[in-house]
Motif scaffolding. Structure first.
Motif, mmCIF file in Angstrom:
data_model
loop_
_atom_site.group_PDB
_atom_site.id
_atom_site.type_symbol
_atom_site.label_atom_id
_atom_site.label_comp_id
_atom_site.label_asym_id
_atom_site.label_seq_id
_atom_site.Cartn_x
_atom_site.Cartn_y
_atom_site.Cartn_z
ATOM 1 N N GLU A 138 0.821 -1.210 0.000
ATOM 2 C CA GLU A 138 0.000 0.000 0.000
ATOM 3 C C GLU A 138 0.856 1.262 0.000
ATOM 4 O O GLU A 138 0.474 2.293 -0.557
ATOM 5 C CB GLU A 138 -0.931 -0.017 1.221
ATOM 6 N N THR A 139 2.055 1.176 0.624
ATOM 7 C CA THR A 139 2.910 2.369 0.743
ATOM 8 C C THR A 139 4.258 2.222 0.048
ATOM 9 O O THR A 139 4.954 3.224 -0.131
ATOM 10 C CB THR A 139 3.160 2.683 2.229
ATOM 11 N N LYS A 140 4.650 1.005 -0.302
ATOM 12 C CA LYS A 140 5.971 0.779 -0.883
ATOM 13 C C LYS A 140 5.851 0.321 -2.337
ATOM 14 O O LYS A 140 4.938 -0.425 -2.700
ATOM 15 C CB LYS A 140 6.739 -0.288 -0.075
ATOM 16 N N ASN A 141 6.840 0.785 -3.143
ATOM 17 C CA ASN A 141 6.884 0.455 -4.576
ATOM 18 C C ASN A 141 5.600 0.875 -5.294
ATOM 19 O O ASN A 141 5.126 0.205 -6.212
ATOM 20 C CB ASN A 141 7.123 -1.046 -4.796
ATOM 21 N N THR A 142 5.019 1.985 -4.841
ATOM 22 C CA THR A 142 3.782 2.463 -5.475
ATOM 23 C C THR A 142 4.104 3.117 -6.818
ATOM 24 O O THR A 142 4.930 4.033 -6.889
ATOM 25 C CB THR A 142 3.080 3.482 -4.568
ATOM 26 N N LYS A 197 12.794 5.380 -9.645
ATOM 27 C CA LYS A 197 11.485 5.942 -9.280
ATOM 28 C C LYS A 197 10.951 5.280 -8.001
ATOM 29 O O LYS A 197 10.445 5.952 -7.092
ATOM 30 C CB LYS A 197 10.507 5.754 -10.440
ATOM 31 N N LEU A 198 11.069 3.941 -7.924
ATOM 32 C CA LEU A 198 10.589 3.230 -6.731
ATOM 33 C C LEU A 198 11.412 3.600 -5.508
ATOM 34 O O LEU A 198 10.870 3.739 -4.398
ATOM 35 C CB LEU A 198 10.643 1.721 -6.971
ATOM 36 N N LYS A 199 12.705 3.766 -5.687
ATOM 37 C CA LYS A 199 13.569 4.123 -4.566
ATOM 38 C C LYS A 199 13.188 5.492 -4.000
ATOM 39 O O LYS A 199 13.104 5.673 -2.776
ATOM 40 C CB LYS A 199 15.023 4.123 -5.028
ATOM 41 N N LEU A 200 12.948 6.464 -4.884
ATOM 42 C CA LEU A 200 12.561 7.800 -4.428
ATOM 43 C C LEU A 200 11.218 7.774 -3.709
ATOM 44 O O LEU A 200 11.030 8.423 -2.667
ATOM 45 C CB LEU A 200 12.503 8.756 -5.626
ATOM 46 N N ASN A 201 10.256 7.020 -4.258
ATOM 47 C CA ASN A 201 8.944 6.918 -3.616
ATOM 48 C C ASN A 201 9.041 6.263 -2.243
ATOM 49 O O ASN A 201 8.380 6.681 -1.277
ATOM 50 C CB ASN A 201 7.982 6.122 -4.494
ATOM 51 N N PRO A 214 8.990 3.670 7.279
ATOM 52 C CA PRO A 214 9.324 2.235 7.218
ATOM 53 C C PRO A 214 8.144 1.370 7.624
ATOM 54 O O PRO A 214 7.297 1.768 8.421
ATOM 55 C CB PRO A 214 10.482 2.089 8.215
ATOM 56 N N MET A 215 8.099 0.165 7.079
ATOM 57 C CA MET A 215 7.016 -0.767 7.398
ATOM 58 C C MET A 215 7.251 -1.420 8.756
ATOM 59 O O MET A 215 8.390 -1.709 9.123
ATOM 60 C CB MET A 215 6.924 -1.859 6.323
ATOM 61 N N ASP A 216 6.168 -1.651 9.484
ATOM 62 C CA ASP A 216 6.227 -2.403 10.738
ATOM 63 C C ASP A 216 6.038 -3.877 10.396
ATOM 64 O O ASP A 216 4.982 -4.473 10.635
ATOM 65 C CB ASP A 216 5.139 -1.914 11.696
ATOM 66 N N TYR A 217 7.107 -4.467 9.870
ATOM 67 C CA TYR A 217 7.007 -5.811 9.305
ATOM 68 C C TYR A 217 7.883 -6.753 10.113
ATOM 69 O O TYR A 217 9.096 -6.529 10.234
ATOM 70 C CB TYR A 217 7.457 -5.759 7.841
ATOM 71 N N PRO A 218 7.338 -7.796 10.732
ATOM 72 C CA PRO A 218 8.125 -8.622 11.663
ATOM 73 C C PRO A 218 9.296 -9.337 11.018
ATOM 74 O O PRO A 218 10.302 -9.597 11.675
ATOM 75 C CB PRO A 218 7.098 -9.624 12.210
ATOM 76 N N LEU A 236 11.345 -8.243 8.897
ATOM 77 C CA LEU A 236 12.425 -7.364 8.471
ATOM 78 C C LEU A 236 13.704 -7.598 9.260
ATOM 79 O O LEU A 236 14.761 -7.082 8.905
ATOM 80 C CB LEU A 236 11.996 -5.897 8.597
ATOM 81 N N GLU A 237 13.622 -8.361 10.357
ATOM 82 C CA GLU A 237 14.840 -8.746 11.072
ATOM 83 C C GLU A 237 15.726 -9.617 10.188
ATOM 84 O O GLU A 237 16.935 -9.627 10.319
ATOM 85 C CB GLU A 237 14.481 -9.504 12.354
ATOM 86 N N HIS A 238 15.092 -10.380 9.294
ATOM 87 C CA HIS A 238 15.842 -11.295 8.441
ATOM 88 C C HIS A 238 15.979 -10.778 7.007
ATOM 89 O O HIS A 238 16.917 -11.118 6.310
ATOM 90 C CB HIS A 238 15.160 -12.673 8.415
ATOM 91 N N THR A 239 15.024 -9.974 6.564
ATOM 92 C CA THR A 239 15.053 -9.456 5.208
ATOM 93 C C THR A 239 14.890 -7.948 5.252
ATOM 94 O O THR A 239 13.866 -7.451 5.725
ATOM 95 C CB THR A 239 13.917 -10.064 4.352
ATOM 96 N N ALA A 240 15.889 -7.205 4.771
ATOM 97 C CA ALA A 240 15.818 -5.752 4.779
ATOM 98 C C ALA A 240 14.694 -5.279 3.864
ATOM 99 O O ALA A 240 14.361 -5.932 2.872
ATOM 100 C CB ALA A 240 17.147 -5.163 4.329
ATOM 101 N N GLU A 241 14.134 -4.124 4.207
ATOM 102 C CA GLU A 241 13.023 -3.588 3.422
ATOM 103 C C GLU A 241 13.447 -3.337 1.979
ATOM 104 O O GLU A 241 12.703 -3.610 1.038
ATOM 105 C CB GLU A 241 12.528 -2.296 4.064
ATOM 106 N N SER A 242 14.664 -2.829 1.793
ATOM 107 C CA SER A 242 15.152 -2.563 0.437
ATOM 108 C C SER A 242 15.289 -3.849 -0.369
ATOM 109 O O SER A 242 15.095 -3.863 -1.587
ATOM 110 C CB SER A 242 16.496 -1.842 0.497
ATOM 111 N N GLU A 243 15.609 -4.944 0.326
ATOM 112 C CA GLU A 243 15.731 -6.235 -0.357
ATOM 113 C C GLU A 243 14.354 -6.803 -0.683
ATOM 114 O O GLU A 243 14.136 -7.352 -1.769
ATOM 115 C CB GLU A 243 16.508 -7.208 0.536
#
Length: 644
Positions: free
Chosen positions: A322-326, A478-482, A488-492, A494-501
């Motif tokens: 909803e908020t990332k890679n829009t 474009k996705l990086k700038l957005n 940042p996402m409150d995603y459990p 993300l301890e193992h997978t970075a948001e950028s990845e």
């Protein structure tokens, strides 16, 4: 005549010893510096962090250090062996051991300084030429060539550490040696302590047995026992080389006519193989590593395009929340023009584990969307699930639960396994490997009732993926700038997978360039080291053979006196040199091929991968041709020395 004049005159008479010793050390400095120009290259250092080049450079780098340590130490030992009789003469003239030590330090200091200067100069010239040539061949002109302080510092430091240790050992021996031992040093022959055909046979069995066990257990153990059986193989190889001539003589003695006609050659070969066991072992292992590693990396480099297509069924793929890679469909049309665009809703559901700190995550997909991806059509009923593994079937290894239990609104709902599908249909993305597939009604129910993240998997095909580089780069930017403009996402997970990845773009063109750059750089390093190893091994053999040339000349002079003709001398010398030069080549090439066969069992066998076999034949053929040329050169030089 003063004492200094005596020393200087002896040095001028034996200038060839100093020149050869200086060239060996200069060659070692050049080795270190040429490798450092690759290892500390800015582009390569970035690749070590981003493209997993660290291991690819560390393994050959360690091999280079081990080889160079042996090379410098051996060159120094040969040099000192010829100097011991001179030291004995100096001692008879009244020189103290302290003065001998000072002379040794001054000589080696001068040679070290000259070696460093000439080695760095030669390394700078040849590394530049080699870099330009090979980068153009592998089409990686974007990698710049440059020098920096690290290259000079580590090259000089590594050389000096090894050199000082070798000189320190000689100083210790010089201080402890007696006058008589020093005077007679050139009259002592290396003693052969053991001749045992039985041990030689045991070495052959150990080497063959280790390779066979490794072949039959490699795939089932996923290579876990590779180091163990490789060490056993190397031990068997050393024993075999040390006792192979004795084993061969034992067999040949059963044919007296053949044995007595080649008695001189066989006995001389037995002596030389025991004397040169360490060198032949080192040369064999270096040849094996060179051919094996070069074959694999050339295969990987040539397969860059094939792997990019295999790993990425769609030209471009990325997750969207909803908020990332829009990004809108209109923006995608501006970037890619005419395209085929498929959106697959994915529910990323996670449950907190009861007894440990962490989460159990599920990536859930509807069966209707799965049917858009796979080659077959699947139907599922209520409370049934299908396990979908996004992988090639031959590489899939997983245990599938007969049922899964999800807690929804404090109630447990069980889904029973109906079937499984293993097929590569989605690009290599995080959270795009294992999927729980349910029918559309269940998927809608879960999406409304459970706590999780709703993601859209975007799959895009364009007209020609090779022409999509600028469009993919524009999409990534474009996705990086957005993404930077949203929290940042409150995603459990993300301890193992970075948001950028998690929200990266997986594309054929991106994978193709990454594979080509990584494998190309690895192939460049391996080719570079292969050439250095070849010249290094040739120098080692050449150094040892010609360090004993006076002894060989005396031996053949005596044989000539008792009736051995020049023609027979040439034949015997050619046989000895041919065996010493080509035995390590044949052994190393054979071992490299066997290891390629063993490692190929994990991908269906070498016959199902003809590219590996073809590249092996090409590299082994080139190596053999160069080795033949070096053999004829060494043979010519040796015969000139002996016959004259």
């Amino acid at each position: 005549m003063t004492f200094n004049q005596v020393v200087w005159k002896m040095a001028k008479v034996n200038y060839k010893k100093y020149i050869f010793y200086y060239l060996c050390n200069s060659f070692a400095v050049m080795f270190f510096f040429m490798f450092s120009t690759v290892y500390f290259n800015r582009r390569v250092e970035q690749g070590k962090k981003l493209e997993s080049l660290q291991d690819a450079l560390s393994i050959p780098g360690a091999a280079l250090i081990i080889f160079t340590i042996f090379f410098i130490s051996y060159a120094h030992n040969v040099f000192m062996k010829k100097r011991k009789s001179e030291f004995g003469l100096f001692m008879t003239l009244g020189m103290a051991r302290r003065d001998l030590s000072m002379l040794l330090i001054l000589e080696n200091a001068a040679i070290a300084i000259l070696s460093i200067l000439s080695g760095l100069l030669a390394g700078a010239i040849f590394s530049r030429l080699f870099f330009m040539l090979l980068m153009s061949l592998i089409e990686m002109g974007e990698v710049p060539f440059h020098f920096n302080a690290k290259m000079f510092f580590y090259s000089i430091g590594a050389f000096l550490v090894v050199f000082i240790l070798a000189v320190g050992k000689s100083l210790f021996q010089t201080m402890r040696s007696s006058l008589i031992t020093s005077m007679k040093s050139n009259r002592y022959a290396d003693t052969i302590k053991m001749r045992s055909p039985l041990i030689g046979g045991f070495g052959l069995l150990l080497m063959a047995g280790s390779l066979l066990i490794l072949y039959f257990t490699y795939e089932s153990s996923n290579g876990a026992y590779l180091p163990l059986w490789t060490l056993a193989m190397l031990l068997g190889l050393y024993i075999s080389l040390n006792q192979s001539a004795s084993f061969l003589i034992k067999l040949v003695k059963k044919f007296p006519r053949f044995y007595y006609r080649r008695l001189l050659f066989l006995s001389s070969l037995d002596y030389k193989f025991k004397q040169l066991t360490s060198i032949i072992m080192l040369v064999t292992v270096m040849i094996m590593i060179t051919i094996f590693y070069s074959t694999l990396l050339l295969t990987f480099y040539k397969a860059s395009e094939k792997n990019a297509v295999t790993n990425n069924p769609y030209d471009v793929a990325f997750y969207q929340s909803e908020t990332k890679n829009t990004i809108s469909d209109g923006e995608l049309n501006e970037l890619f023009g005419k395209k085929k665009h498929l959106e697959i809703p994915i529910l990323n559901y996670y449950e907190k584990l009861e007894y440990v700190d962490g989460y159990q995550t599920y990536d859930i997909m509807s069966v209707d969307d799965l049917n858009k991806l796979i080659s077959s059509q699947v139907k599922l009923g209520k409370n049934e699930y299908l396990f979908y593994l996004n992988s090639e079937p031959e590489y899939a290894h997983t245990d599938i639960a007969e049922s899964i239990k999800l807690t929804i609104n404090n109630e447990a709902i069980t889904y029973t396994l109906k079937d499984q599908v293993i097929e590569r249909t989605i690009n290599l993305l995080p959270n795009a490997y294992e999927f729980i597939v349910v029918n559309q009604d269940e998927f809608d129910f879960l999406r409304n009732e459970v706590k999780g993240y709703e993601l859209n998997l975007n799959l895009i095909n364009v007209g020609d993926w090779k022409e999509s580089e600028s469009a993919v780069e524009g999409l990534e930017e474009k996705l990086k700038l957005n993404n930077q403009s949203t929290p940042p996402m409150d995603y459990p997970d993300l301890e193992h997978t970075a948001e950028s990845e998690l929200f990266r773009v997986a594309s054929k063109i991106g994978d193709y360039h990454q594979n080509k750059t990584t494998n190309g750089m690895m192939f460049y390093v391996t080719t570079f080291l292969s050439i250095m190893f070849f010249f290094g091994t040739f120098f080692l053999l050449f150094l040892n053979l010609f360090s004993e040339v006076e002894t060989e000349k005396l031996k053949y002079w005596k044989l000539n006196k008792i009736g051995m003709s020049s023609k027979e001398i040439k034949q015997n010398v050619s046989r000895e040199l041919g065996t010493i030069f080509f035995a390590p080549t044949v052994l190393g090439t054979t071992l490299a091929f066997l290891y390629l066969v063993i490692l190929s069992t994990d991908v269906g066998g070498i016959m199902k991968n003809p590219d590996i076999l073809m590249h092996f034949l090409q590299i082994a053929g080139i190596y053999l041709v160069i080795q033949v040329g070096s053999f004829f050169y060494a043979r010519k030089k040796m015969l000139l020395q002996l016959i004259n």
